[in-house]
Design an enzyme around this catalytic site. Structure first.
Site, PDB file in Angstrom:
ATOM      1  N   THR A 187       0.403 -22.137  20.103  1.00 19.49           N
ATOM      2  CA  THR A 187      -0.926 -21.833  20.635  1.00 19.49           C
ATOM      3  C   THR A 187      -1.696 -20.928  19.685  1.00 19.49           C
ATOM      4  O   THR A 187      -1.110 -20.051  19.038  1.00 19.49           O
ATOM      5  CB  THR A 187      -0.856 -21.164  22.026  1.00 19.49           C
ATOM      6  OG1 THR A 187      -2.187 -20.819  22.425  1.00 19.49           O
ATOM      7  CG2 THR A 187       0.012 -19.925  22.058  1.00 19.49           C
ATOM      8  N   THR A 198       0.811  -1.218   0.000  1.00 17.63           N
ATOM      9  CA  THR A 198       0.000   0.000   0.000  1.00 17.63           C
ATOM     10  C   THR A 198       0.842   1.264   0.000  1.00 17.63           C
ATOM     11  O   THR A 198       0.494   2.255  -0.634  1.00 17.63           O
ATOM     12  CB  THR A 198      -0.904   0.012   1.261  1.00 17.63           C
ATOM     13  OG1 THR A 198      -1.760  -1.116   1.179  1.00 17.63           O
ATOM     14  CG2 THR A 198      -1.738   1.264   1.352  1.00 17.63           C
TER      15      THR A 198
HETATM   16  N1  ASP Z   1      -2.539  -5.710   0.391  1.00 21.68           N
HETATM   17  C1  ASP Z   1      -1.475  -4.830   0.799  1.00 21.68           C
HETATM   18  C2  ASP Z   1      -0.188  -5.643   0.843  1.00 21.68           C
HETATM   19  O1  ASP Z   1       0.037  -6.364   1.767  1.00 21.68           O
HETATM   20  C3  ASP Z   1      -1.789  -4.219   2.124  1.00 21.68           C
HETATM   21  C4  ASP Z   1      -0.760  -3.261   2.668  1.00 21.68           C
HETATM   22  O2  ASP Z   1       0.265  -2.987   2.118  1.00 21.68           O
HETATM   23  O3  ASP Z   1      -1.020  -2.721   3.748  1.00 21.68           O
HETATM   24  O4  ASP Z   1       0.574  -5.568  -0.083  1.00 21.68           O
END
Ligand code: ASP
Length: 342
Positions: free
Chosen positions: A278, A15
């Protein structure tokens, strides 16, 4: 002459470097060069920064052991030229990558810090700037020409954690990660507060050793009341399967029914490694504490102690990839290799 650290930023995707596709509205990776336009503050940091990007940045849901190898190689081939590494990564599988890298990079004497963000860097309320800038500051922190942080860390929302102790706990909040069984190593406030006594001891061995071989013939199996014997038998009978991480109840407890115990016994007898972790969000496995875990211990189930599931599955891949001899496997797993368990 005053020491100025040289930091390599490795952009893998996630992201932090995504933008909205105007047609579909979905978030997708964008050109890394725009990251520099988005954070001109990087120029003000008291270190030299160079960057390198995956040719095709990925959403971290597409992460796999081969790509961990690519990241490890990028670090290894630049190890002599840089004083620290900051890996920009999607949050979804960041804890898995941090755990995997911790095992792959033996004798690490320089910081490798993973970070990312919940909102893209261009978003007005983004958490990316603080995460990135502080991760770089921590990576460049040196004392008498030596990196202070010499392990794989994960920095997010004002805290640096040991990477292989973390887990993603929230899909929305800026505080997306937790380190349930180990305190944070650095806390960012007005000052950076270092919990130096919690860091891994510095290594005397100068040569970084990279383990590229990971064996992914493994599985995570979470117990639930009613788990069916035939399903269990079918899973444990997969011919190529070499190890499973069994997420049990509480302190490592599991059903005592004949069918459950027998299925496990047969699988272990055939050479399958079974790791007990766990499914509680914190705390440790203690086999033998209850009647419902005593039998697992007798069957030769391996204790994951207070390891996270992410660290357990990657440690399993690492020990299998190294062809750890059968007689040494249990002890090797139950020994802390990179500070991943108490
Ligand atoms: N879907 C994204 C990823 O893991 C989410 C993120 O970057 O926060 O690449």
């Amino acid at each position: 002459m005053r020491f100025k650290a040289k930091i390599l930023l490795i952009y893998t995707g996630g992201t932090i470097g995504m933008s909205k596709d105007l047609e579909t509205g979905a978030l997708k990776a964008f050109d890394f060069s725009r990251l520099w336009q988005q954070i001109p503050e990087l120029e003000q940091l008291d270190c030299e920064i160079e960057s390198v990007s995956f040719e095709k940045p990925i959403d971290s849901s597409n992460m796999n052991p081969e790509i961990w190898g690519t990241i490890a190689k990028m670090i290894a081939s630049n190890y002599g030229q840089f004083d620290g590494f900051v890996v920009l990564h999607g949050t979804d599988t960041m804890s898995y990558t941090a755990s995997a890298l911790s095992f792959m990079l033996e004798n690490l004497a320089k910081p490798v810090i993973l970070t990312g963000s919940q909102l893209p860097i261009g978003d007005l309320r983004t958490d990316a700037k603080e995460n990135l800038i502080t991760a770089i500051q921590i990576a460049s922190h040196h004392d008498k020409g030596q990196a202070v942080f010499q392990e794989v860390g994960l920095y997010f929302e004002y805290k640096l954690y040991r990477g292989n102790r973390t887990t993603k706990v929230n899909a929305e909040h800026f505080k997306a990660f937790n380190s349930p069984n180990y305190p944070c190593l650095v806390e960012s406030g007005v000052h950076l507060k270092w919990n130096s006594h919690l860091l891994l001891p510095h290594t005397d061995i100068q040569n970084l050793k990279v383990h590229y071989q990971l064996d992914a013939q493994v599985l995570i199996l979470k117990l639930f009341p009613g788990i069916c014997g035939t399903v269990l038998q079918a899973i444990l009978g997969i011919p190529t399967l070499k190890g499973i991480v069994l997420e049990t109840y509480g302190t490592g407890n599991a059903p005592t029914s004949h069918s459950f115990v027998e299925s496990l016994q047969q699988a272990i007898h055939k050479g399958l490694y079974v790791i007990n972790v766990t499914q509680c969000s914190s705390g440790s496995v203690d086999m033998g504490h209850y009647e419902t875990s005593r039998e697992l211990k007798e069957l030769g189930v391996i204790s994951g102690k207070d390891i996270t599931t992410e660290a357990a599955i990657t440690k399993l891949m690492y020990l299998l990839g190294k062809n750890t001899p059968k007689n040494d496997f249990k002890l090797a797993f139950e020994t802390s290799l990179r500070g991943e368990m108490n």
